[in-house]
Design an enzyme around this catalytic site. Structure first.
Site, mmCIF file in Angstrom:
data_model
loop_
_atom_site.group_PDB
_atom_site.id
_atom_site.type_symbol
_atom_site.label_atom_id
_atom_site.label_comp_id
_atom_site.label_asym_id
_atom_site.label_seq_id
_atom_site.Cartn_x
_atom_site.Cartn_y
_atom_site.Cartn_z
ATOM 1 N N LYS A 206 -18.035 12.747 32.554
ATOM 2 C CA LYS A 206 -19.138 13.513 33.127
ATOM 3 C C LYS A 206 -19.559 14.620 32.156
ATOM 4 C CE LYS A 206 -20.328 16.300 37.141
ATOM 5 N NZ LYS A 206 -19.974 16.747 38.473
ATOM 6 N N GLU A 212 -8.765 14.542 26.602
ATOM 7 C CA GLU A 212 -8.149 13.216 26.534
ATOM 8 C C GLU A 212 -9.181 12.164 26.134
ATOM 9 O OE1 GLU A 212 -7.859 15.392 28.943
ATOM 10 O OE2 GLU A 212 -5.837 15.426 29.802
ATOM 11 N N GLY A 266 -16.627 14.079 39.878
ATOM 12 C CA GLY A 266 -15.933 13.030 39.129
ATOM 13 C C GLY A 266 -15.229 12.030 40.036
ATOM 14 N N ARG A 267 -14.509 12.533 41.046
ATOM 15 C CA ARG A 267 -13.720 11.638 41.897
ATOM 16 C C ARG A 267 -14.575 10.902 42.926
ATOM 17 N NH1 ARG A 267 -12.583 16.871 42.231
ATOM 18 N NH2 ARG A 267 -12.894 18.009 44.183
ATOM 19 N N GLU A 352 -7.077 16.447 44.789
ATOM 20 C CA GLU A 352 -7.953 17.303 43.987
ATOM 21 C C GLU A 352 -9.027 17.926 44.891
ATOM 22 O OE1 GLU A 352 -10.553 15.944 40.505
ATOM 23 O OE2 GLU A 352 -8.800 16.645 39.429
ATOM 24 N N HIS A 383 11.499 -2.025 49.323
ATOM 25 C CA HIS A 383 12.771 -2.120 48.594
ATOM 26 C C HIS A 383 12.979 -0.922 47.676
ATOM 27 C CE1 HIS A 383 13.442 -6.214 50.051
ATOM 28 N NE2 HIS A 383 12.116 -6.269 50.033
ATOM 29 N N LYS A 511 -5.363 23.131 31.331
ATOM 30 C CA LYS A 511 -6.180 22.669 30.194
ATOM 31 C C LYS A 511 -6.284 23.766 29.139
ATOM 32 C CE LYS A 511 -9.469 19.806 32.805
ATOM 33 N NZ LYS A 511 -10.866 19.681 33.196
HETATM 34 O O1 F6P Z 1 -8.992 16.750 36.037
HETATM 35 C C1 F6P Z 1 -10.160 17.446 36.219
HETATM 36 C C2 F6P Z 1 -11.382 16.597 36.050
HETATM 37 O O2 F6P Z 1 -12.455 17.474 35.899
HETATM 38 C C3 F6P Z 1 -11.622 15.620 37.174
HETATM 39 O O3 F6P Z 1 -12.170 16.190 38.283
HETATM 40 C C4 F6P Z 1 -12.499 14.633 36.500
HETATM 41 O O4 F6P Z 1 -12.592 13.446 37.236
HETATM 42 C C5 F6P Z 1 -11.772 14.477 35.184
HETATM 43 O O5 F6P Z 1 -11.328 15.782 34.883
HETATM 44 C C6 F6P Z 1 -12.576 13.910 34.059
HETATM 45 O O6 F6P Z 1 -13.692 14.694 33.751
HETATM 46 P P1 F6P Z 1 -14.864 14.142 32.863
HETATM 47 O O7 F6P Z 1 -15.477 12.977 33.565
HETATM 48 O O8 F6P Z 1 -15.819 15.272 32.689
HETATM 49 O O9 F6P Z 1 -14.289 13.701 31.542
#
Ligand code: F6P
Length: 548
Positions: A206, A212, A266-267, A352, A383, A511
């Site tokens: 987003k 990452e 995002g979620r 979240e 199990h 972060k």
């Molecule tokens: O972990 C925090 C967060 O902002 C989530 O809410 C989101 O889904 C994820 O990081 C990834 O964010 P982005 O889509 O901006 O890379």
């Protein structure tokens, strides 16, 4: 909203909780032959059975009073009207627009977003079909056989979970891969054996700034440049993001950039172009069925009276356990191997969203909020951790999910799966009394001393609550329905708790600290002053072991 309106229903629920103390779920069934009939809701493709929950008619009536006192209907209307329901980010939360298949106007800050949503959906689905059919190809003219989604959190969990859930619908000539972790092993393992000239990389973020994702995307681009040349990047990469400038700076052209909007959390974004990998896999028509499933639940949530409104019931039962019984944990157990990642998906959606301790006005929340959620597919979970669910000292309400018919599996094995799922919910509720255990042992010829020693270990107290979601089948439509049910459940809970379920400030500190620590991990010479002694000690040991 005046929260004092909630005092009366809260007080009534406290009193009712005390009255219910001794009642057992099995006893409630014994007293009420209509219990199943009145304690389930059957939608076209999903039946929600809440009769094995620790609730009676009074509980439900009082919980509904609580929801009304929290102005649920008004807040639901505000959500769908595109009001600012995410005040800390000054945004509406209009993910429902993404699954609005009819294009009926939906407004964010007064502006109808549907023309843009429909145009973007058409662009994304046309591209998905072109990739799928080999009309869009890689730099060397090869059709794509592998799609690598690079994203994390909401930019990974939704499409990853859905692609696995709907794997029987994925075109056999395509493989979908998901890379999320900043641990380089994730990307390295994915790239191993991959024909790069046949791989389409989708960078999903987003913000297009997430550490990452940008680290993995940059590493993947380097590999492509090294193997196929710099000119190949344009053909092998595309992006899904709200951040136009950053996408362009990465080297992705406008026609390969699929947009969404800041009013999509995002979620909650699997319905947007974030679902591109899924759409490539299952095709545009199936993707639209998936959206249609979500849309069906939006209508159900908007139009059905609260007393038989599935997300409302799910949320109120959750609140009952969390706030009146102090149950801290809930389990989601899909009896469906392909829903293996569904609990992980729900962990982000629920934890979240509702893992908050400040209310909408910034005041500390007096009640407990979001539960801790975990789960694994049945029967594997039986199990592993079901021992604790049956006999542990914590009570863990369970959501069971199971399909009436398998999508593509052996029907005999499916009967065993169904039997196990039903058996577990029955066993949690009924338990086995000490007398029953003793009688059984006696019938097996066990001596009295041995019976006395074993009986306490073999006794199950029972009275452990669970709900059941029985799906006709797992397909794009029912998966869409299931996700939307949980999304709206989360929203209803947030209304009663008076929190913002659409922000996630709690992830920021970690972060920031990671960014501060990264150079200290890399550089042996940098002083470790100002750190707590644990972090400094660990860094010093890391430096010694890594010889830096
Ligand atoms: O972990 C925090 C967060 O902002 C989530 O809410 C989101 O889904 C994820 O990081 C990834 O964010 P982005 O889509 O901006 O890379």
């Amino acid at each position: 909203m005046d929260r004092s309106d909630l005092s009366e229903p809260l007080y009534a629920l406290e009193a009712h909780r005390t009255d219910m103390g001794e009642a057992t779920i099995a006893g409630l069934f014994a007293k009420d032959p209509r219990r199943f009939a009145d304690f389930h809701v059957a939608l076209d493709d999903i039946l929600f059975d809440f009769s094995k929950h620790r609730v009676d008619r009074t509980t439900l009536a009082l919980l509904l009073d609580l929801a009304r006192a929290a102005k649920l209907e008004e807040r639901r209307a505000a959500l769908f009207a595109g009001d600012i329901v995410n005040p800390t980010e000054h945004r509406p939360a209009l993910h429902m627009a993404l699954r609005n298949t009819r294009g009926t106007p939906m407004r964010a800050a007064g502006v109808d977003v549907m023309p843009e949503v429909l145009a973007e959906r058409r662009k994304m689905l046309a591209f998905a079909e072109d990739v799928r059919n080999g009309r869009v190809r890689g730099a060397a003219g090869e059709p794509f056989t592998d799609v690598v989604n690079i994203g994390i959190g909401g930019s990974d969990l939704g499409p990853a979970m859905a692609s696995e859930a709907l794997s029987p619908f994925v075109a056999p000539h395509l493989k979908l891969h998901f890379v999320a972790n900043v641990d380089g092993a994730d990307l390295a393992d994915t790239l191993k054996g991959l024909a790069l000239d046949r791989a389409l990389f989708i960078v999903c973020s987003k913000t297009f700034t997430t550490l990452e994702t940008m680290t993995n995307a940059t590493a993947a681009r380097e590999v492509v440049v090294a193997k196929l040349g710099g000119a190949a990047v344009a053909a092998q990469f595309c992006a899904v993001s709200t951040a136009q400038r950053e996408v362009a700076a990465f080297g992705i052209a406008e026609d390969r950039h699929f947009r969404f909007w800041d009013w999509v959390g995002g979620r909650y974004s699997v319905w947007s172009s974030i679902g591109l990998s899924l759409a490539i896999g299952i095709g545009a028509a199936r993707f639209e069925e998936f959206l249609g499933g979500g849309e069906t639940i939006d209508r159900h949530f908007m139009e059905t009276p609260l007393a038989c409104n599935v997300p409302v019931l799910m949320a109120l039962i959750g609140i009952w356990y969390r706030n009146f019984w102090d149950y801290v944990v809930e389990a989601v157990i899909p009896y469906d191997q392909r829903l293996r990642r569904f609990p992980a998906y729900l962990q982000q959606l629920e934890m979240e969203s509702n893992g908050k301790s400040a209310d909408l006005a910034g005041a500390p929340i007096e009640s407990a909020t979001g539960a801790i959620l975990f789960g694994e597919p049945g029967t594997n979970a039986q199990h592993a951790f079901f021992q604790l669910l049956h006999q542990g000292t914590e009570i863990v309400p369970v959501d069971f999910l199971v399909t009436a018919a398998p999508t593509a599996a052996d029907p005999e094995q499916h009967r065993l799966l169904l039997a196990n799922c039903l058996a577990q919910s029955e066993a949690l509720m009924r338990g086995r009394t000490k007398t029953e255990v003793e009688t059984r042992l006696r019938a097996q010829g066990v001596g009295e001393d041995e019976i006395a020693a074993l009986a306490p270990h073999k006794t199950f107290h029972g009275n452990r609550p669970s709900g059941m979601f029985l799906l006709r089948q797992l397909n794009p439509r029912t998966l869409g329905e299931l996700i939307a049910l949980y999304e709206h459940k989360v929203f209803v809970e947030s209304v009663v708790w008076n929190i913002d379920p659409f922000d996630q400030w709690g992830v920021e500190l970690g972060k920031e600290l990671a960014l501060r620590l990264a150079p200290l991990v890399a550089d042996k010479g940098m002083p470790l002053d100002g750190l707590d002694t644990s972090t400094a000690g660990l860094l010093a040991q890391l430096r010694r072991w890594n010889g830096k």
